[in-house]
Design an enzyme around this catalytic site. Structure first.
Site, short mmCIF file in Angstrom:
data_model
loop_
_atom_site.label_atom_id
_atom_site.label_comp_id
_atom_site.label_asym_id
_atom_site.label_seq_id
_atom_site.Cartn_x
_atom_site.Cartn_y
_atom_site.Cartn_z
N LYS A 1 28.61 127.57 108.20
CA LYS A 1 27.92 126.33 107.81
C LYS A 1 28.35 125.23 108.76
CE LYS A 1 28.46 127.71 102.95
NZ LYS A 1 29.07 127.36 101.64
N THR B 1 32.55 122.02 95.93
CA THR B 1 33.42 121.48 96.97
C THR B 1 34.02 120.14 96.58
OG1 THR B 1 31.95 122.56 98.58
CG2 THR B 1 33.52 120.99 99.45
N LYS C 1 27.40 118.92 102.32
CA LYS C 1 28.27 118.95 101.14
C LYS C 1 29.74 118.77 101.52
CE LYS C 1 29.89 123.40 101.65
NZ LYS C 1 31.25 123.97 101.45
N ALA D 1 36.38 131.96 98.59
CA ALA D 1 36.74 133.35 98.87
C ALA D 1 37.76 133.90 97.88
CB ALA D 1 37.29 133.45 100.30
N GLU E 1 36.44 121.84 107.65
CA GLU E 1 35.32 121.79 108.57
C GLU E 1 34.51 120.50 108.44
OE1 GLU E 1 35.90 123.81 106.09
OE2 GLU E 1 34.13 124.89 105.39
N ARG F 1 39.17 122.45 100.73
CA ARG F 1 39.95 121.87 101.82
C ARG F 1 39.44 120.47 102.18
NH1 ARG F 1 38.55 127.07 103.34
NH2 ARG F 1 36.89 126.25 104.68
N ASN F 2 38.11 120.28 102.12
CA ASN F 2 37.55 118.98 102.47
C ASN F 2 37.88 117.92 101.44
OD1 ASN F 2 35.88 119.70 104.95
ND2 ASN F 2 35.15 121.22 103.48
#
Length: 245
Positions: A7, A148, A91, A40, A181, A155-156
């Protein structure tokens, strides 16, 4: 055929994954793109997960969905490759903003409002690229955004949270063992909007959250200043036909 689980927007070229594949592998094969709320760790633990697989080939999308689906992993199909890809990229940027809200301790009202308005910006961007608004109301849009923005494994969101707590970006990146990312995507996304979206007056007013996150990451303002500026935007209707302004 190729099935992509990546992504984002490529730095420099500002290309989406479907464009990268066509440029590097050609347009003679079929491509599919998997997206949706899919941490994951939860998938590996056998927890229920739902995603969407987008492809211009109905046959490939159906075949991939049947191949991946199980009693704990459900794949839906879509023809809207552009919409699914935009949702998967935007996102992560919204999640950074959501983390800032939490890090600043601004409360649930602020968090819910920001994520909702972020989804409006996501849908507007997708529409300008010819995507279907309904796609952004699905798993690759609001579904992935909710996971997310609110999930403890994001992580974001954690990057934004630490920024909201006052940590410096370079210290956060240096101490992180995983890649957020959304950091690179946020910077590329502003260039994408400015260079690959039909222009109109004050694009920063149409995408204040997306532009604001990039400004914080570039060090042009603090997270608190960014949130305060959002509250000072001009009064307007919640929804309006932005294409006829």
């Amino acid at each position: 055929p190729v099935i992509s689980t990546s992504k984002g927007i490529e730095t420099g070229t500002l290309a989406l994954m479907n464009e990268i594949f066509t440029d590097t592998l050609g347009d003679t094969r079929d491509y599919a793109f998997l997206s949706g709320p899919s941490f994951a760790k939860e998938i590996a633990s056998g927890l229920a997960t739902a995603v969407v697989i987008a492809s211009e080939s109905d046959e490939l999308a159906k075949e991939a969905a049947e191949m991946f689906s199980s009693d704990s992993f459900r794949a839906f199909t879509s023809r809207d490759v552009e919409g699914v890809e935009i949702g998967g990229a935007v996102k992560n940027v919204i999640a950074i903003a959501a983390g800032m809200v939490e890090g600043l301790g601004l409360g649930t009202n602020a968090l819910a409002g920001l994520v909702t308005r972020g989804c409006v910006e996501m849908q507007l961007l997708a529409r300008t690229r010819g995507a279907l608004p309904s796609t952004l109301m699905g798993l690759s849009g609001v579904g992935d955004t909710f996971g997310t923005c609110f999930g403890p494994l994001s992580r974001n969101r954690q990057l934004g949270y630490r920024l909201g707590q006052g940590e410096k970006l370079e210290d956060i990146l240096a101490s992180s063992t995983e890649v957020a990312e959304g950091y690179a995507t946020a910077l590329s996304l502003v260039d994408f909007i400015e260079q690959r979206v039909p222009q109109s007056f004050r694009m920063d007013l149409k995408f204040p959250i997306l532009f604001g996150v990039a400004e914080v990451l570039r060090g042009e303002r603090t997270p608190l200043e960014g949130m305060e500026d959002l509250m000072l935007l001009p009064i307007r209707m919640e929804f309006f036909d932005q294409f006829n302004e």
